[in-house]
Design a protein around this motif. Structure first.
Motif, PDB file in Angstrom:
ATOM      1  N   LEU A 290       0.832  -1.206   0.000  1.00  5.19           N
ATOM      2  CA  LEU A 290       0.000   0.000   0.000  1.00  5.19           C
ATOM      3  C   LEU A 290       0.866   1.254   0.000  1.00  5.19           C
ATOM      4  O   LEU A 290       0.572   2.235  -0.693  1.00  5.19           O
ATOM      5  CB  LEU A 290      -0.938  -0.010   1.202  1.00  5.19           C
ATOM      6  N   GLU A 294       0.836   4.291  -2.726  1.00  2.00           N
ATOM      7  CA  GLU A 294       0.681   5.700  -2.340  1.00  2.00           C
ATOM      8  C   GLU A 294       1.851   6.529  -2.841  1.00  2.00           C
ATOM      9  O   GLU A 294       1.668   7.657  -3.319  1.00  2.00           O
ATOM     10  CB  GLU A 294       0.560   5.796  -0.818  1.00  2.00           C
ATOM     11  N   TRP A 299      -3.605   6.271  -7.597  1.00  2.00           N
ATOM     12  CA  TRP A 299      -4.997   6.589  -7.870  1.00  2.00           C
ATOM     13  C   TRP A 299      -5.159   7.806  -8.788  1.00  2.00           C
ATOM     14  O   TRP A 299      -6.170   7.944  -9.450  1.00  2.00           O
ATOM     15  CB  TRP A 299      -5.745   6.803  -6.551  1.00  2.00           C
ATOM     16  N   ALA A 334      -6.927  -2.636  -4.440  1.00  2.00           N
ATOM     17  CA  ALA A 334      -7.114  -1.342  -3.776  1.00  2.00           C
ATOM     18  C   ALA A 334      -7.984  -0.393  -4.586  1.00  2.00           C
ATOM     19  O   ALA A 334      -8.702   0.438  -4.020  1.00  2.00           O
ATOM     20  CB  ALA A 334      -5.753  -0.701  -3.519  1.00  2.00           C
ATOM     21  N   SER A 335      -7.937  -0.528  -5.907  1.00  2.00           N
ATOM     22  CA  SER A 335      -8.740   0.369  -6.741  1.00  2.00           C
ATOM     23  C   SER A 335     -10.225   0.049  -6.648  1.00  2.00           C
ATOM     24  O   SER A 335     -11.063   0.836  -7.104  1.00  2.00           O
ATOM     25  CB  SER A 335      -8.282   0.283  -8.208  1.00  2.00           C
ATOM     26  N   VAL A 337     -11.900  -0.017  -3.926  1.00  2.00           N
ATOM     27  CA  VAL A 337     -12.501   0.713  -2.805  1.00  2.00           C
ATOM     28  C   VAL A 337     -13.179   1.978  -3.327  1.00  2.00           C
ATOM     29  O   VAL A 337     -12.549   2.794  -4.007  1.00  2.00           O
ATOM     30  CB  VAL A 337     -11.424   1.073  -1.754  1.00  2.00           C
ATOM     31  N   ARG A 357      -8.130   3.982   3.757  1.00  2.00           N
ATOM     32  CA  ARG A 357      -6.849   3.277   3.844  1.00  2.00           C
ATOM     33  C   ARG A 357      -7.026   1.891   4.464  1.00  2.00           C
ATOM     34  O   ARG A 357      -6.427   0.910   4.013  1.00  2.00           O
ATOM     35  CB  ARG A 357      -5.849   4.097   4.661  1.00  2.00           C
ATOM     36  N   GLU A 359      -9.686  -0.003   4.397  1.00  2.00           N
ATOM     37  CA  GLU A 359     -10.362  -0.887   3.452  1.00  2.00           C
ATOM     38  C   GLU A 359      -9.400  -1.335   2.346  1.00  2.00           C
ATOM     39  O   GLU A 359      -9.420  -2.499   1.937  1.00  2.00           O
ATOM     40  CB  GLU A 359     -11.574  -0.163   2.851  1.00  2.00           C
ATOM     41  N   ARG A 360      -8.588  -0.406   1.872  1.00  2.00           N
ATOM     42  CA  ARG A 360      -7.604  -0.762   0.850  1.00  2.00           C
ATOM     43  C   ARG A 360      -6.618  -1.810   1.383  1.00  2.00           C
ATOM     44  O   ARG A 360      -6.277  -2.767   0.686  1.00  2.00           O
ATOM     45  CB  ARG A 360      -6.848   0.482   0.394  1.00  2.00           C
ATOM     46  N   ARG A 363      -8.231  -5.263   1.553  1.00  2.00           N
ATOM     47  CA  ARG A 363      -8.399  -5.861   0.235  1.00  2.00           C
ATOM     48  C   ARG A 363      -7.068  -6.334  -0.338  1.00  2.00           C
ATOM     49  O   ARG A 363      -7.007  -7.373  -1.002  1.00  2.00           O
ATOM     50  CB  ARG A 363      -9.069  -4.869  -0.708  1.00  2.00           C
TER      51      ARG A 363
END
Length: 373
Positions: A290, A294, A299, A334-335, A337, A357, A359-360, A363
């Protein structure tokens, strides 16, 4: 007043290649005569005109004399008494110093056709050494025509080495160097460009970080891989600098004045590679994955992230590529979410950011079979 097709158009015609751009030289004319015929003058360094209908470039025959260092260190003389041979004499390579008249007659005072047949890149005269940019141009032509069997002849390689030893390459303007590198990255055999620069010593001046044979060959292998995948300019450039650490890469890319997208992608590739190499390919850390997403601004910059993974796929070893697959899975997971869904659940402000964050992370952990730390 006589008009001749010159340079690359004549060369490519003789090689049986498609002719894209046609340049012309006009002998025995003045600027006033060209303007009277409806031509439009462009440029300020020497008289070049655009044809009123085809918009192809017509340059008055000229000679050049070295007056100082760098690309602008020349005095140009253009007048009706300059002959075609004098104009061709100032050109870089014999294969680029041929002309064809409007009647189809070939003028080849420096045996360029013979060098085409023997597949040799040879300088026209000692005036070659007056412009160090010609070292890069020669390397670029070597990269373009390598599939046809062309090579830099011994005499020209010796001359190029002497120019490097004399410090001529150090006077090159970064913007001009970048123009040649950018074009070379998309030639048929881009690695040949850097190999020629290495053979003559110019690469030690332009990208000294690739001095070691191990680093050089690793970088060229990465470039070849990206080239085979039809990568973008930024991807190709990142591959060349892929053996550098992040700090050194950032400094070198800035010194070379590469465009921002090339600098950013190269820096990200060198920053990500060591982290990915340390990931457990079987059970990678969801937190680390993650953090990488970032850091890549995944994103908002999905296209750049795709370019980044392409470069890393060409620079990492098999274990690293396996870990890279986990990063790809993490990106897809992650995408998924949807912030709007969390907003509807009542999250807002700082809590919304934390919920997104969290939730990502969950997943990513599920998609990569790992547990958040």
């Amino acid at each position: 007043m006589q008009t001749y097709l010159v340079g690359g158009a004549v060369r490519d015609e003789l090689l049986g290649l498609g002719v894209k751009d046609r340049d012309w030289v006009v002998v025995g004319a003045t600027p006033e005569q060209m303007l009277t015929r409806g031509f439009t003058q462009v440029g300020s360094d020497f008289p070049v005109f655009l044809h009123p209908k085809t918009h192809e470039e017509y340059a008055l025959a000229r000679t050049e004399r070295k007056q100082g260092h760098g690309y602008h260190g020349f005095s140009v003389y253009s007048a009706p008494d300059v002959t075609l041979e004098e104009d061709l004499l100032r050109r870089d390579l014999t294969i680029n110093a041929m002309a064809r008249s409007e009647q189809g007659v070939l003028t080849d005072p420096f045996n360029g056709k013979k060098d085409l047949e023997s597949r040799e890149l040879r300088h026209v005269s000692e005036a070659f050494q007056e412009d160090p940019l010609r070292i890069l141009r020669t390397a670029r032509f070597a990269a373009r025509f390598q599939p046809l069997g062309f090579r830099v002849c011994t005499e020209t390689m010796v001359l190029m080495r002497s120019m490097v030893a004399a410090g001529e390459v150090e006077h090159l303007v970064p913007e001009r160097v970048w123009q040649e590198i950018q074009r070379a990255l998309h030639e048929h055999a881009p690695g040949t460009f850097f190999q020629v620069l290495r053979d003559c010593g110019a690469l030690d001046v332009l990208i000294p970080e690739l001095a070691s044979e191990t680093d050089f060959h690793a970088a060229m292998n990465a470039l070849h891989c990206v080239h085979a995948n039809n990568g973008s300019t930024a991807e190709r450039y990142a591959a060349v600098l892929s053996r550098l650490d992040e700090h050194t890469c950032k400094a070198r890319a800035k010194a070379m004045k590469a465009p921002n997208d090339c600098q950013q992608l190269a820096r990200l590739a060198t920053a990500f590679a060591p982290v990915i190499r340390q990931l457990d390919p079987v059970q990678p850390s969801a937190d680390t994955l993650l953090e990488l997403l970032e850091k890549a601004d995944f994103w908002r910059r999905t296209e750049r992230f795709s370019q980044l993974t392409h470069v890393l796929g060409c620079t990492l070893d098999p274990a690293g590529r396996h870990a890279l697959e986990a990063l790809g899975k993490a990106a897809i997971a992650a995408s998924g979410v949807d912030p709007q869904t969390l907003i509807k659940q009542g999250f807002s402000g700082k809590e919304l950011g934390e919920a997104i964050r969290s939730e990502r992370l969950a997943r990513i952990a599920q998609a990569t079979c790992c547990t958040p730390t």
